[in-house]
Scaffold this active site. Sequence first.
Site, PDB file in Angstrom:
ATOM      1  N   ASP A 291     -57.597  -8.220-105.302  1.00  0.00           N
ATOM      2  CA  ASP A 291     -58.275  -8.628-106.193  1.00  0.00           C
ATOM      3  C   ASP A 291     -57.833  -8.320-107.747  1.00  0.00           C
ATOM      4  O   ASP A 291     -57.521  -7.173-107.743  1.00  0.00           O
ATOM      5  CB  ASP A 291     -59.856  -8.313-106.117  1.00  0.00           C
ATOM      6  CG  ASP A 291     -60.719  -8.869-107.110  1.00  0.00           C
ATOM      7  OD1 ASP A 291     -61.236 -10.218-107.315  1.00  0.00           O
ATOM      8  OD2 ASP A 291     -61.222  -8.109-107.954  1.00  0.00           O
TER       9      ASP A 291
ATOM     10  N   GLU B 245     -54.043 -11.600-106.414  1.00  0.00           N
ATOM     11  CA  GLU B 245     -54.525 -12.463-107.220  1.00  0.00           C
ATOM     12  C   GLU B 245     -53.936 -12.245-108.659  1.00  0.00           C
ATOM     13  O   GLU B 245     -54.167 -11.199-109.335  1.00  0.00           O
ATOM     14  CB  GLU B 245     -56.132 -12.217-107.367  1.00  0.00           C
ATOM     15  CG  GLU B 245     -56.805 -13.234-108.282  1.00  0.00           C
ATOM     16  CD  GLU B 245     -58.715 -12.991-108.358  1.00  0.00           C
ATOM     17  OE1 GLU B 245     -59.170 -13.887-108.499  1.00  0.00           O
ATOM     18  OE2 GLU B 245     -58.586 -11.714-108.385  1.00  0.00           O
TER      19      GLU B 245
END
Length: 738
Positions: free
Chosen positions: A349, A385
């Site tokens: 993330d 990401e």
Amino acid sequence: MEIWPGQAYPLGATFDGSGTNFSLFSEVAERVELCLFEADGTETRVTMPEMDGYVWHCYLPSVQPGQRYGYRVHGQYDPARGLRCNPAKLLLDPYAKAVDGVLDWNPALFSYPIGYPNAAGEASGIETTDSAPHMVKGVVINPYFDWSGEARPRTWYHDTVIYEAHVKGLTARHPDLPDEIRGTYAGLAHPAIVDHLTRLGVTAVELMPVHEFVSDQHLLDAGLTNYWGYNTIGFFAPHHAYSASGALGSQVQEFKSMVKTLHGAGIEVILDVVYNHTAEGNELGPTLSFRGIDNAAYYRLMDDDPRYYRDYTGTGNSLNVRSPHALQLLMDSLRYWITDMHVDGFRFDLAATLAREFYDVDRLSSFFDLVQQDPEVSQVKLIAEPWDVGPGGYQVGNFPSRWTEWNGKYRDTVRDFWRGQPATLGEFAARLTGSADLYEQDGRRPVASINFVTAHDGFTLVDLVSYNDKHNEANGEDGRDGTDDNRSWNCGVEGPTDDAAISALRSRQQRNFIATLLLSQGVPMISHGDELGRTQQGNNNAYCQDSPLTWVDWGAADANLIEFAAAVARLRRQHPTFRRRRFFDGRPVARGEGEPLPDIVWMTPSGDVMTREDWDSDFVRSIAVFLNGRGIRGTDERGRPIVDDSFLLLFNAHHEDLEFALPPEEYGAAWNVVIDTSGIDVEAQVHTAQATLTVTARSTVVLQAATGEPAGEPDEPPAAVVPDVPPSAAFGVGNGEG
């Protein structure tokens, strides 16, 4: 209590079959107390007798699995210097393998007194109320598990189909699951879930955060919760609330059983991990773990005023990837999940934050160097990401060579193409063929692109074609939260409708997105429930909605859409044309007489090869793509040349039906229609070379060379046709609009 010196490593609480070794890093501590808790909350404090290289440790021969524990760190409390030790605050072990309890957000969890922050927004003074009654505790676990008979899959990237899933959201409403395992790791391993994933051709589940996380106080006060889980407090512990079997270490055993079951079905497990920040927030947040253990070692503090935290994540703090101890925590966590929990990869993330060794994003930061040389971590699937909220944080295409990336440009371009935006054809072609413009220059292959149209963050697929605007009223923020850049189209009416024509168009658009996703080069990722028509009623930021709004409603599943998705996935699996390991060459555009056909040819609906003028036209929304099965270069895993049938993909994003002219006989003497997203029954549809074919407005047609022989002249005689699977059947679904 008998106390032995123990060892500095491994960090954390380690049961060896007899007793337990405890080890905690803190460079700023003057004294560390290990705190043991009984079920009734009775606390026993043990001053840790040894410290080697700022690692405090001891061994307790009487401590067994199931023991709750925490730490109290004695040292200086001087926020102006970045020091925040406060022995009144019980601290969770950063290396705790299991966590028991739920924070009640009592003021005692904070290190500054009630009444602060003051009018200037500053927290001053020190709060000395004991936080232990309100604090979660670490749990000593039994590390032993019977992995015998495990068939651990090792799926090549080009064969991978990822399914992004939420443990609770996927399983909470499935009618075939017993009530006691809904929303749990055990539920995810139930045959009903595994069979569904297998039917879809899923080779990897990407689980939204399962590291121990907490819900923010403001959400709980509003009757909401942190449903998504991007608020980690324990990087080694599986989230206790997803356990059907208890929270005193049983969650670890249940998680391992889930992994073993999924592996038995040939499905890998990828974890969505949040190493960029923790749940402690900024200087006004609670003291739960890292802040009270060694604040400056674990967090990025402002250089000019260490009271404050650098925030590249929008959550209040950023992990300090310049610190060797924070880096050690990350690497130890990754290795633990690989070696002990047997997971197969990670999606990072806001991964750009991990690249901020200094101020700017640095793709060669220490974290990526460590990953590159680590014999365990470097060999699993690594997905970035590739952005954060800091300056220069958008880094799509810029991660190191062993990494793959969530391709945000793929998402945006495919959405724009199918909603009819002008001047998108050229970029649509680039995304369809693996985004060579993003990944080829640094030696990566098409599989570097993790392709997705929807994910947990944003609209679901059915909402993407049903809403122009977000509808986040349930979040209680007056619609201020969530992106406004949805690139969606409601097909004429906002939200639910009884209009049959609009419903038909929405169904067709969903099939267009699924077909485009699964037949693009790269690695497709399906967001859970999209294949069965899951809606969030227009909420594009449902991070705080742990309710039927976000749980998959299996009772309302669109059976036709499920079968369509499964059929397209079968076509992908059976034909390496859609799973190429190398980028297309595409040359020569203009062939000399007798020269072999290129590996890919782009054509206008009239059947002519695309020219520069065609690509530059801003009103063109339709194109034909020839994929030459003999144009695949390379060999399979056993060294055999890869040869496949040729395919013709007809994309019509125009608002009217179009006539497509099929190419000359050298491309293929006859073509079978294997996919038609218009919903027309495609069985027995065969078309000869240079025939015309009507492609319905806003739909996709895929044709396969009818002879089974690849078009063009091969460079060498094929040794085998790969893979060895039965011929595909017709893949159109249903009569009408499903």
